[in-house]
Design an enzyme around this catalytic site. Structure first.
Site, PDB file in Angstrom:
ATOM      1  NE  ARG A  68      -4.179  -1.691   0.337  1.00 49.07           N
ATOM      2  CZ  ARG A  68      -4.239  -2.979   0.003  1.00 49.07           C
ATOM      3  NH1 ARG A  68      -3.192  -3.554  -0.571  1.00 49.07           N
ATOM      4  NH2 ARG A  68      -5.331  -3.675   0.224  1.00 49.07           N
ATOM      5  CB  SER A  71      -8.733  -1.435   4.245  1.00 51.56           C
ATOM      6  OG  SER A  71      -9.056  -2.724   3.804  1.00 51.56           O
ATOM      7  CD  GLU A  83      -5.872   1.046   2.405  1.00 54.73           C
ATOM      8  OE1 GLU A  83      -5.698  -0.134   2.700  1.00 54.73           O
ATOM      9  OE2 GLU A  83      -6.754   1.431   1.622  1.00 54.73           O
TER      10      GLU A  83
HETATM   11  N1  EPU Z   1     -10.370 -10.615  10.322  1.00 53.97           N
HETATM   12  C1  EPU Z   1     -10.955 -10.616  11.569  1.00 53.97           C
HETATM   13  N2  EPU Z   1     -11.953  -9.713  11.815  1.00 53.97           N
HETATM   14  C2  EPU Z   1     -12.374  -8.827  10.887  1.00 53.97           C
HETATM   15  C3  EPU Z   1     -11.769  -8.824   9.621  1.00 53.97           C
HETATM   16  C4  EPU Z   1     -10.760  -9.734   9.360  1.00 53.97           C
HETATM   17  O1  EPU Z   1     -10.609 -11.401  12.439  1.00 53.97           O
HETATM   18  O2  EPU Z   1     -13.295  -8.066  11.190  1.00 53.97           O
HETATM   19  C5  EPU Z   1      -9.348 -11.609  10.008  1.00 53.97           C
HETATM   20  C6  EPU Z   1      -9.885 -12.625   8.993  1.00 53.97           C
HETATM   21  O3  EPU Z   1     -10.560 -13.675   9.624  1.00 53.97           O
HETATM   22  C7  EPU Z   1      -8.633 -13.109   8.311  1.00 53.97           C
HETATM   23  C8  EPU Z   1      -7.737 -11.886   8.347  1.00 53.97           C
HETATM   24  O4  EPU Z   1      -8.261 -11.013   9.343  1.00 53.97           O
HETATM   25  O5  EPU Z   1      -8.031 -14.123   9.043  1.00 53.97           O
HETATM   26  C9  EPU Z   1      -7.637 -11.176   7.009  1.00 53.97           C
HETATM   27  O6  EPU Z   1      -8.934 -10.778   6.567  1.00 53.97           O
HETATM   28  P1  EPU Z   1      -9.285 -10.565   5.021  1.00 53.97           P
HETATM   29  O7  EPU Z   1      -8.827 -11.728   4.224  1.00 53.97           O
HETATM   30  O8  EPU Z   1     -10.711 -10.174   4.949  1.00 53.97           O
HETATM   31  O9  EPU Z   1      -8.349  -9.401   4.553  1.00 53.97           O
HETATM   32  P2  EPU Z   1      -7.858  -8.063   5.276  1.00 53.97           P
HETATM   33  O10 EPU Z   1      -6.451  -8.244   5.711  1.00 53.97           O
HETATM   34  O11 EPU Z   1      -8.847  -7.664   6.295  1.00 53.97           O
HETATM   35  C10 EPU Z   1      -6.862  -7.072   3.052  1.00 53.97           C
HETATM   36  C11 EPU Z   1      -6.894  -5.768   2.328  1.00 53.97           C
HETATM   37  C12 EPU Z   1      -8.195  -5.613   1.547  1.00 53.97           C
HETATM   38  C13 EPU Z   1      -8.286  -6.759   0.563  1.00 53.97           C
HETATM   39  C14 EPU Z   1      -8.256  -8.079   1.353  1.00 53.97           C
HETATM   40  C15 EPU Z   1      -8.263  -9.297   0.471  1.00 53.97           C
HETATM   41  C16 EPU Z   1      -5.555  -4.199   3.615  1.00 53.97           C
HETATM   42  C17 EPU Z   1      -5.549  -3.052   4.560  1.00 53.97           C
HETATM   43  N3  EPU Z   1      -6.755  -4.679   3.281  1.00 53.97           N
HETATM   44  O12 EPU Z   1      -7.893  -7.041   4.036  1.00 53.97           O
HETATM   45  O13 EPU Z   1      -8.115  -4.384   0.830  1.00 53.97           O
HETATM   46  O14 EPU Z   1      -9.476  -6.683  -0.209  1.00 53.97           O
HETATM   47  O15 EPU Z   1      -7.032  -8.135   2.133  1.00 53.97           O
HETATM   48  O16 EPU Z   1      -7.026  -9.484  -0.110  1.00 53.97           O
HETATM   49  O17 EPU Z   1      -4.485  -4.650   3.195  1.00 53.97           O
HETATM   50  C18 EPU Z   1      -8.698  -2.063   0.855  1.00 53.97           C
HETATM   51  O18 EPU Z   1      -7.493  -1.829   0.818  1.00 53.97           O
HETATM   52  O19 EPU Z   1      -9.560  -1.127   0.871  1.00 53.97           O
HETATM   53  C19 EPU Z   1      -9.141  -3.450   0.917  1.00 53.97           C
HETATM   54  C20 EPU Z   1     -10.422  -3.779   1.048  1.00 53.97           C
END
Ligand code: EPU
Length: 335
Positions: A159, A235, A331
């Site tokens: 990012r 995010s 972000e």
């Molecule tokens: N998780 C939780 N609680 C929550 C959300 C997530 O425990 O409320 C845990 C999930 O269970 C999982 C882990 O966190 O084990 C990761 O969750 P997820 O796969 O949904 O991805 P993320 O890390 O929350 C990132 C990006 C997203 C992108 C997704 C999918 C960032 C800041 N965010 O989210 O990007 O779509 O991975 O690859 O890197 C964005 O930048 O606006 C965005 C949506």
């Protein structure tokens, strides 16, 4: 401040604020002309999906409306595509799929414009923009000259890019070049667990890039609120990266913590997990709150102010810091 220059419809949080001046950029020459007699500070606006407006903006806001996309060449290394920076990202992804091109399917349904994509090196489901990026053209806002940036010059990170750091506010990205692949020959990547699950559920054993795109759209729609219905900017925070030793000490107290080891020995922790386990998921405070299905998305329930959302994010940062000794970073860009 001129009430005719409202930014409300230009930001996905749906926040109301006015700009001193808004200029819709439709051509390079038009932009150059506008810059010649401008003495205001410049803010650049794409799809407005990564900004938090905390008050009026005493600046010239350049609304990017540069359109156009085409296939430039095909060779053994793939298909080179050029796209102007005001195009909508997801419409561009759909166009690439219709033209039999692979490479963008995991990045389906990301809000915003092409011009914003390199600035924060957008990424999702195991793919980042840098994986398919070739170069970009950008106008130096001081001289009006167009400069070509090679991939290395953009200094992409998680990012992150040079346009968020040293060159912040100095260039207006006009055109982006990507290297895609012929969909028929491309290897479809379904390493990401949630995508594989959806495809298996549909009994798709040899997924096409279109199948992967549809799966990504399904996952995003199930977790991320639609900004047209509930104001948000995806995010709100980045996933923090900490040293291995720091992570191990946190893990001793919180053995269930989710984490990803990075190649350089550091550890990435999902901000969503930290925020949820600090008790914020689904919590509403006034007109704002952390989303019930994805804790790292902050939402505007209607009538929220940017200051209110910023205050909530400060509280979340302090709470996560207090509980885990991990510093969350926003972000979104604060205006
Ligand atoms: N998780 C939780 N609680 C929550 C959300 C997530 O425990 O409320 C845990 C999930 O269970 C999982 C882990 O966190 O084990 C990761 O969750 P997820 O796969 O949904 O991805 P993320 O890390 O929350 C990132 C990006 C997203 C992108 C997704 C999918 C960032 C800041 N965010 O989210 O990007 O779509 O991975 O690859 O890197 C964005 O930048 O606006 C965005 C949506």
């Amino acid at each position: 401040m001129d009430k005719n220059n409202s930014l409300k419809r230009y930001n996905t949080f749906g926040l109301d604020a006015n700009a001193r001046d808004i200029f819709r950029v439709r051509s390079i020459s038009g932009l150059r002309k506008k810059l010649k007699d401008n003495d205001l500070v410049i803010y650049i606006l794409g799809g407005g999906s990564n900004i938090l407006l905390t008050g009026d903006v005493d600046s010239l806001v350049l609304k990017n409306e540069l359109r156009g996309k085409s296939i430039v060449s095909r060779d053994a290394e793939g298909v080179k595509v050029a796209v102007r920076s005001g195009e909508n990202w997801h419409q561009f992804v759909l166009w690439s799929l219709e033209n039999g091109l692979a490479g963008l399917e995991n990045l389906s349904l990301i809000p915003g414009t092409l011009g914003a994509a390199p600035i924060q090196n957008i990424g999702a489901y195991g793919v980042e923009l840098k994986d398919i990026f070739e170069g970009l053209e950008a106008m130096n806002l001081e001289t009006g000259k167009i400069h070509f940036f090679e991939k290395e010059e953009c200094q992409f990170g998680y990012r992150d890019s040079i346009f968020k750091r040293e060159l912040k506010g100095k260039y207006f990205i006009t055109k982006i070049f990507l290297r895609l692949q012929d969909a028929e020959k491309a290897k479809v990547s379904v390493e990401y667990g949630a995508i594989r699950q959806i495809l298996e559920g549909k009994n798709i054993t040899q997924p096409t890039v279109k199948d992967v795109s549809n799966a990504v759209i399904e996952i995003r729609q199930s977790k991320l609120p639609d900004p047209k219905v509930l104001g948000n900017s995806g995010s709100f925070f980045k996933n923090p990266v900490v040293s291995k030793s720091h992570f191990l000490s946190v893990q001793q107290n919180f053995p269930d913590i989710v984490f990803y080891d990075l190649p350089d020995g550091t550890v990435k922790v999902p901000a969503g997990w930290l925020i949820e386990h600090a008790g914020w998921k689904g919590k509403r405070i006034g007109n704002t709150g952390s989303h019930a299905r994805q804790a790292l998305v902050l939402v505007n329930y209607g009538g929220a102010t940017g200051a209110e959302i910023k205050a909530l994010s400060d509280e979340i940062i302090a709470s996560v810091k207090g509980k885990y000794d991990i510093a969350l970073e926003r972000e979104v860009n604060i205006w």
